[in-house]
Design an enzyme around this catalytic site. Sequence first.
Site, PDB file in Angstrom:
ATOM      1  NE  ARG A   1      12.603 -56.857 -93.874  1.00 28.22           N
ATOM      2  CZ  ARG A   1      12.458 -57.890 -94.711  1.00 28.22           C
ATOM      3  NH1 ARG A   1      11.268 -58.391 -94.946  1.00 28.22           N
ATOM      4  NH2 ARG A   1      13.511 -58.423 -95.275  1.00 28.22           N
ATOM      5  CE1 TYR A   2       7.344 -56.286 -92.472  1.00 22.46           C
ATOM      6  CE2 TYR A   2       8.360 -58.387 -91.926  1.00 22.46           C
ATOM      7  CZ  TYR A   2       7.881 -57.500 -92.875  1.00 22.46           C
ATOM      8  OH  TYR A   2       7.951 -57.811 -94.193  1.00 22.46           O
TER       9      TYR A   2
ATOM     10  NE  ARG B   1       5.393 -60.372 -88.721  1.00 24.99           N
ATOM     11  CZ  ARG B   1       4.901 -59.220 -89.165  1.00 24.99           C
ATOM     12  NH1 ARG B   1       4.692 -58.215 -88.333  1.00 24.99           N
ATOM     13  NH2 ARG B   1       4.650 -59.068 -90.450  1.00 24.99           N
TER      14      ARG B   1
ATOM     15  CB  CYS C   1      19.253 -76.687 -94.902  1.00 20.72           C
ATOM     16  SG  CYS C   1      19.157 -74.892 -94.856  1.00 20.72           S
TER      17      CYS C   1
ATOM     18  CB  CYS D   1      16.234 -75.334-101.967  1.00 19.17           C
ATOM     19  SG  CYS D   1      15.557 -76.199-100.530  1.00 19.17           S
TER      20      CYS D   1
ATOM     21  CB  CYS E   1      18.124 -71.370-100.955  1.00 18.00           C
ATOM     22  SG  CYS E   1      18.101 -70.618 -99.326  1.00 18.00           S
TER      23      CYS E   1
ATOM     24  NE  ARG F   1      17.305 -66.063 -94.406  1.00 20.97           N
ATOM     25  CZ  ARG F   1      16.103 -66.444 -93.982  1.00 20.97           C
ATOM     26  NH1 ARG F   1      15.764 -67.719 -93.973  1.00 20.97           N
ATOM     27  NH2 ARG F   1      15.249 -65.552 -93.558  1.00 20.97           N
TER      28      ARG F   1
ATOM     29  CG  ASP G   1      12.934 -63.766-102.357  1.00 23.88           C
ATOM     30  OD1 ASP G   1      12.269 -62.728-102.406  1.00 23.88           O
ATOM     31  OD2 ASP G   1      12.760 -64.661-101.499  1.00 23.88           O
TER      32      ASP G   1
ATOM     33  CG  ASP H   1      10.712 -60.562 -98.482  1.00 29.05           C
ATOM     34  OD1 ASP H   1      10.981 -59.410 -98.110  1.00 29.05           O
ATOM     35  OD2 ASP H   1      10.623 -61.544 -97.721  1.00 29.05           O
TER      36      ASP H   1
ATOM     37  CE  LYS I   1       7.997 -62.918 -95.874  1.00 35.23           C
ATOM     38  NZ  LYS I   1       8.530 -62.228 -94.708  1.00 35.23           N
TER      39      LYS I   1
HETATM   40  C1  LIG Z   1       8.886 -62.739 -93.589  1.00 38.44           C
HETATM   41  C2  LIG Z   1       9.438 -62.042 -92.448  1.00 38.44           C
HETATM   42  C3  LIG Z   1       8.759 -62.029 -91.219  1.00 38.44           C
HETATM   43  C4  LIG Z   1       7.446 -62.740 -91.012  1.00 38.44           C
HETATM   44  O1  LIG Z   1       6.450 -62.109 -91.730  1.00 38.44           O
HETATM   45  P1  LIG Z   1       4.950 -62.652 -91.595  1.00 38.44           P
HETATM   46  O2  LIG Z   1       4.229 -61.847 -92.617  1.00 38.44           O
HETATM   47  O3  LIG Z   1       4.508 -62.386 -90.198  1.00 38.44           O
HETATM   48  O4  LIG Z   1       4.970 -64.111 -91.901  1.00 38.44           O
HETATM   49  C5  LIG Z   1       9.308 -61.346 -90.172  1.00 38.44           C
HETATM   50  N1  LIG Z   1      10.492 -60.703 -90.296  1.00 38.44           N
HETATM   51  C6  LIG Z   1      11.163 -60.678 -91.458  1.00 38.44           C
HETATM   52  C7  LIG Z   1      12.447 -59.960 -91.525  1.00 38.44           C
HETATM   53  C8  LIG Z   1      10.665 -61.369 -92.577  1.00 38.44           C
HETATM   54  O5  LIG Z   1      11.350 -61.366 -93.719  1.00 38.44           O
HETATM   55  S1  SF4 Z   2      15.127 -72.909 -98.937  1.00 34.83           S
HETATM   56 FE1  SF4 Z   2      17.213 -72.404 -98.235  1.00 34.83          FE
HETATM   57  S2  SF4 Z   2      17.034 -72.225 -96.024  1.00 34.83           S
HETATM   58 FE2  SF4 Z   2      15.232 -73.353 -96.719  1.00 34.83          FE
HETATM   59  S3  SF4 Z   2      15.804 -75.542 -96.617  1.00 34.83           S
HETATM   60 FE3  SF4 Z   2      16.233 -74.844 -98.691  1.00 34.83          FE
HETATM   61  S4  SF4 Z   2      18.404 -74.267 -98.623  1.00 34.83           S
HETATM   62 FE4  SF4 Z   2      17.696 -74.320 -96.494  1.00 34.83          FE
END
Ligand SMILES: *Cc1c(COP(=O)(O)O)cnc(C)c1O
Ligand code: SF4
Length: 339
Positions: free
Chosen positions: A84-85, A88, A97, A101, A104, A106, A264, A301, A308
């Site tokens: 996305r960025y 990175r 996991c 949680c 979560c 995800r 989120d 986010d 973010k």
């Molecule tokens: C959070 C995130 C990152 C990392 O972001 P930082 O601000 O560098 O910690 C990179 N890619 C995606 C898709 C993210 O959601």
């Molecule tokens: S927040 Fe989601 S991805 Fe992270 S440890 Fe908990 S269940 Fe796993």
Amino acid sequence: MPAITTIPQLVAAGLAAPDQAAVLEDVAQEFRVLISPAMQGAMTAEGVARQFLPDPRELVIHPEELRDPIGDRAHEPVPGLTHRYPDRAILHLTQTCAVYCRFCFRRETVGDAGTLPDAALEPVFAYLAATPAIREVILTGGDPMVLSPRRLGAVIARLSGLGTLDAIRIHTRVPVVAPERITPAMLAALRVDIPVWLVVHTNHADELTPDARAALGRLADAGVPLLSQTVLLRGVNDTPEALEALFRALYRLRVKPYYLHHCDLARGAGHFRTTIARGQAIMAALRGRLSGAALPTYVLDIPGGHGKVPIGPGYLAQGPHGWTVTDPQGRTHTYRDPG
Ligand SMILES: *Cc1c(COP(=O)(O)O)cnc(C)c1O
Ligand code: SF4
């Protein structure tokens, strides 16, 4: 003590009332249950228990809640990689996991398909090799540290060997929720030519059991730079006192608090969400009361995959004669730019 993965185990452990079993089975049908031995041992603390115990309120789905709250799937050039960025990318090595949680973001995918097979990693390495603008790969999941040191180490070594990366980052909850996994073999797997930064997800000081503290100590002693991320959770850590205790504890453990995430829009997690105004008020209370080096950045986010951003509190506004700056006591001052 084995991990708890079913409602009958939860009832047998005295962590759920027998008359709740039926509704909790419905919850577990939607969202998987997994409580590690280490976190079972910390369940007497409310701030820990609420993060892992299934709750009938998870069956309440609000219309604004999303299956992919931060839009990871919208920026996937090859399966498993979110880019996305520009500089990175995130590599989803596994969906598994050491705990699940209840809040979560995800939660729709964790626990599903298991680990990305080796064959699926080849297109990822090929994309990274062809995209040298990517300077950092962030390993996440699920939780990459549930992988064996041999497998995780192989991926890390391969990434380091690309020659295009400045650093690798691992986002993990393992040092806290399954500290026994931080073995000498795991520490050796993190040792490559480029730095491997670890971002530990932890939300409450009571999660930092003696074993968790020892595991973080082993990582720090091995020279692994440590950051933390925390999710702001109603009823768990949404007070200045709870977060001050957590950030102070982390700072003492050589972990730099990095991000405080606003919760989120995960499905069935509405009871964990608080307001941005409350988050800002907590951060304002901590500013001036806690070492600046122990203060994380409060971020949101933006739903839909728009990235973010820091969400305050703000101390700066454009005034008629320059900037108006608010100090930690709430008094305002003027600052003028040159020219
Ligand atoms: C959070 C995130 C990152 C990392 O972001 P930082 O601000 O560098 O910690 C990179 N890619 C995606 C898709 C993210 O959601
Ligand atoms: S927040 Fe989601 S991805 Fe992270 S440890 Fe908990 S269940 Fe796993």
